[in-house]
Design a protein around this motif. Structure first.
Motif, short mmCIF file in Angstrom:
data_model
loop_
_atom_site.label_atom_id
_atom_site.label_comp_id
_atom_site.label_asym_id
_atom_site.label_seq_id
_atom_site.Cartn_x
_atom_site.Cartn_y
_atom_site.Cartn_z
N PHE A 105 1.05 -1.23 0.14
CA PHE A 105 0.05 0.04 -0.03
C PHE A 105 0.89 1.32 0.13
CE2 PHE A 105 0.69 -1.58 4.39
CZ PHE A 105 0.79 -0.55 5.00
N LEU A 106 2.08 1.31 0.74
CA LEU A 106 2.95 2.54 0.68
C LEU A 106 3.59 2.49 -0.50
CD1 LEU A 106 4.10 2.39 4.23
CD2 LEU A 106 2.72 4.30 3.26
N PHE A 107 4.17 1.41 -1.13
CA PHE A 107 4.98 1.43 -2.18
C PHE A 107 4.01 1.82 -3.52
CE2 PHE A 107 8.16 -2.12 -1.17
CZ PHE A 107 8.82 -1.28 -0.02
N ALA A 108 2.64 1.24 -3.25
CA ALA A 108 1.77 1.62 -4.54
C ALA A 108 1.55 3.01 -4.48
CB ALA A 108 0.52 0.94 -4.39
N ALA A 109 1.43 3.92 -3.31
CA ALA A 109 1.01 5.14 -3.51
C ALA A 109 2.32 6.07 -3.88
CB ALA A 109 0.99 5.59 -1.87
N GLN A 110 3.40 5.61 -3.51
CA GLN A 110 4.69 6.28 -4.15
C GLN A 110 4.76 6.17 -5.60
OE1 GLN A 110 6.47 8.63 -3.05
NE2 GLN A 110 8.84 8.21 -2.85
N GLN A 138 -3.48 10.36 5.76
CA GLN A 138 -4.33 9.43 5.66
C GLN A 138 -4.04 8.33 6.53
OE1 GLN A 138 -6.00 8.49 1.89
NE2 GLN A 138 -5.44 10.47 1.08
N LEU A 139 -2.95 7.72 6.43
CA LEU A 139 -2.82 6.53 7.42
C LEU A 139 -2.63 6.63 8.88
CD1 LEU A 139 0.17 4.51 5.19
CD2 LEU A 139 -2.37 4.19 5.27
N GLN A 140 -1.95 7.81 9.24
CA GLN A 140 -1.74 8.31 10.53
C GLN A 140 -3.40 8.52 11.18
OE1 GLN A 140 0.33 11.66 9.78
NE2 GLN A 140 2.46 10.58 10.07
N ALA A 141 -4.45 9.01 10.31
CA ALA A 141 -5.66 9.27 10.79
C ALA A 141 -6.31 8.03 10.90
CB ALA A 141 -6.53 10.23 9.74
N MET A 142 -6.12 6.77 10.06
CA MET A 142 -6.75 5.39 10.36
C MET A 142 -6.26 4.88 11.70
SD MET A 142 -6.21 4.03 6.58
CE MET A 142 -6.50 4.93 4.98
N ILE A 143 -4.94 4.96 11.74
CA ILE A 143 -4.41 4.41 13.16
C ILE A 143 -4.85 5.13 14.44
CG2 ILE A 143 -2.29 4.29 14.49
CD1 ILE A 143 -0.73 3.93 11.71
N VAL A 144 -5.02 6.50 14.25
CA VAL A 144 -5.70 7.11 15.43
C VAL A 144 -7.14 6.70 15.65
CG1 VAL A 144 -6.53 9.46 16.44
CG2 VAL A 144 -4.32 9.24 15.29
N ARG A 373 -12.39 3.43 0.05
CA ARG A 373 -11.55 3.12 -0.62
C ARG A 373 -10.12 4.15 -0.84
NH1 ARG A 373 -11.36 4.82 -5.76
NH2 ARG A 373 -13.80 4.82 -5.81
N TYR A 374 -9.21 3.72 -0.38
CA TYR A 374 -8.17 5.06 -0.45
C TYR A 374 -7.04 4.64 -1.24
CZ TYR A 374 -5.03 1.98 2.77
OH TYR A 374 -4.56 0.85 3.44
N GLY A 375 -6.81 3.36 -1.83
CA GLY A 375 -5.69 3.07 -2.52
C GLY A 375 -6.12 2.15 -3.55
N ILE A 376 -5.43 2.31 -4.75
CA ILE A 376 -5.55 1.25 -5.80
C ILE A 376 -4.09 1.01 -6.40
CG2 ILE A 376 -7.85 1.92 -6.35
CD1 ILE A 376 -7.09 3.50 -8.78
N SER A 377 -4.06 -0.01 -6.84
CA SER A 377 -2.88 -0.28 -7.76
C SER A 377 -3.06 -1.96 -8.69
CB SER A 377 -1.57 -0.68 -6.64
OG SER A 377 -0.26 -1.02 -7.44
N GLY A 378 -1.86 -2.23 -9.27
CA GLY A 378 -2.12 -3.56 -9.80
C GLY A 378 -0.75 -4.42 -9.86
N ARG A 379 -0.84 -5.39 -10.35
CA ARG A 379 0.58 -5.91 -10.59
C ARG A 379 0.52 -6.60 -12.20
NH1 ARG A 379 -0.36 -9.97 -5.78
NH2 ARG A 379 -2.77 -9.83 -6.66
#
Length: 402
Positions: A105-110, A138-144, A373-379
């Motif tokens: 999820f982090l790699f895909a965002a970058q 966004q991730l920080q807010a989810m953890i909180v 939904r907060y992230g999308i990617s593909g392989r």
């Protein structure tokens, strides 16, 4: 184009958050219409509703160890749904599997942001992906939110990113663990990675290196914590005072591939509380899946060219059998060894070409947390059937279209 390609490839492995050199990224873009993603969002909402119902939980946990059967309220923020979009009928997208432990999820965002800035920033039809700093917030807010919901208070008292020793030493996503720890540090939270062997339970707190942790981001692929090294984590889980996600309860009720049989077939709907309307949507978007049993070996072997055989507890394509490897004798050996496998109807993936015109076959991964939904990617695979992510394949920049 060549200049943009060079900039893209250079930026992937430089800057404040460089991707590991071993992490392959395809130089191509997958464009997903907003309408299709809205349909996927509705499906994920249905998936969550069905798999969190009392009837589903009771049936899914029947026979599980006692410590797994009690419902848990954690919602893993990196849960991922993997879909195939058949080229001739992309609107007939199919759920291939669900992972509460959805890597990347982090790699895909970058990757998405860098590709967007190199190639697509002038395209008004593309929904701009968030800059990495915004994604981190966004991730920080989810953890909180997760910590507040489960533990009370306004944040975690120590974030532990847990993975197996070998994965922490040489795993494909160990750098992503470090990125996540750094994102936690930005909020002033203690955060570190550790293997299960480093954990201790003192009767009230989960301790690593002499410090307590009450928020565990679990990346281990020992999904049921069967090894003795998980004894401290099991005690923390039983206490109810430590947030741990994903966990064996979420695996047994959501990620185990045997559950795809219930989702794809109507035989169990009455027991599971699935309505006719829900069944129509599930049957449309979950390919037929069968748990390997003694009484269906002959039929599955006869249809093997139309099926994919994979382990119920597998991950990252490990253990998937090609059709030429499958026959009734092989299937019987799997049963004799008590290796739990499912057979799923084969679904074609979408095809695209990279900047050098290499053919690639792609899937769609969607990350969603509590209905958002907060992230999308593909392989992008070099193989039409398998998951071969070596260059020119790899993780695939993926974008929502307006």
């Amino acid at each position: 184009m060549r200049e943009s390609t060079a900039i893209f490839r250079q930026r992937l492995h430089t800057g404040a958050a460089p991707l590991p050199d071993s992490f392959s990224v395809a130089c191509a873009a997958q464009r997903i219409p907003h309408r299709l993603l809205a349909q996927v969002d509705s499906f994920i909402e249905l998936f969550d509703r069905v798999t969190r119902s009392r009837a589903w939980i009771d049936n899914a946990t029947a026979g599980a160890p006692a410590f797994i059967r009690s419902p848990r309220s954690e919602a893993c923020f990196f849960s991922a749904w993997d879909f195939h979009l058949p080229p001739a009928r992309p609107g007939d997208w199919q759920l291939i599997e669900f992972n509460d432990n959805g890597s990347g999820f982090l790699f895909a965002a970058q990757v998405n942001r860098i590709y967007y800035e190199a190639f697509l920033s002038g395209d008004r039809d593309v929904v701009p992906p968030p800059a990495f700093d915004e994604f981190a917030r966004q991730l920080q807010a989810m953890i909180v939110a997760e910590a507040g919901n489960f533990l009370g208070g306004d944040g975690p008292d120590g974030v532990l990113i847990l993975d197996d020793e070998e994965s922490l030493r040489s795993g494909h996503f160990r750098a992503e663990h470090q990125w996540l720890a750094a994102i936690c540090h930005q909020c002033g939270w203690r955060a570190q990675t550790a293997a299960p062997q480093a954990l201790q339970w003192n009767g009230a707190q989960l301790i690593v290196g002499g410090e307590p942790f009450d928020f565990v981001i679990n990346r281990s692929t020992d999904f049921l914590w069967e090894s003795d090294v998980f004894s401290a984590l099991r005690q923390a889980f039983d206490s109810g005072g430590v947030y741990i996600a994903p966990n064996p309860f979420s695996f047994v009720t959501r990620s185990d591939k045997r559950l795809l049989e219930w989702l794809s077939r109507p035989e169990w709907d009455r027991d599971l509380g699935i309505t006719a309307e829900e069944r129509a949507l599930l049957s449309r978007h979950v390919p037929e899946t069968r748990l390997l049993r003694e009484d269906n070996i002959e039929g599955l072997a006869a249809r093997k060219s139309a099926l994919v055989f994979k382990p119920a507890r597998g991950h990252a394509g490990l253990g998937v059998l090609d059709s030429h490897e499958v026959g009734r004798h092989r299937l019987r050996r799997l049963l004799a060894k008590e290796e739990c496998y499912v057979a799923q109807r084969r679904v074609d993936r979408s095809q695209l070409r990279d900047v050098d015109n290499h053919p690639l076959w792609a899937d769609l991964r969607v990350w969603s947390w509590r209905g958002r939904r907060y992230g999308i990617s593909g392989r992008a695979s070099r193989s039409v059937d398998g998951l071969d992510l070596d260059a020119p394949g790899g993780w695939l920049p993926t974008f929502e279209m307006r």
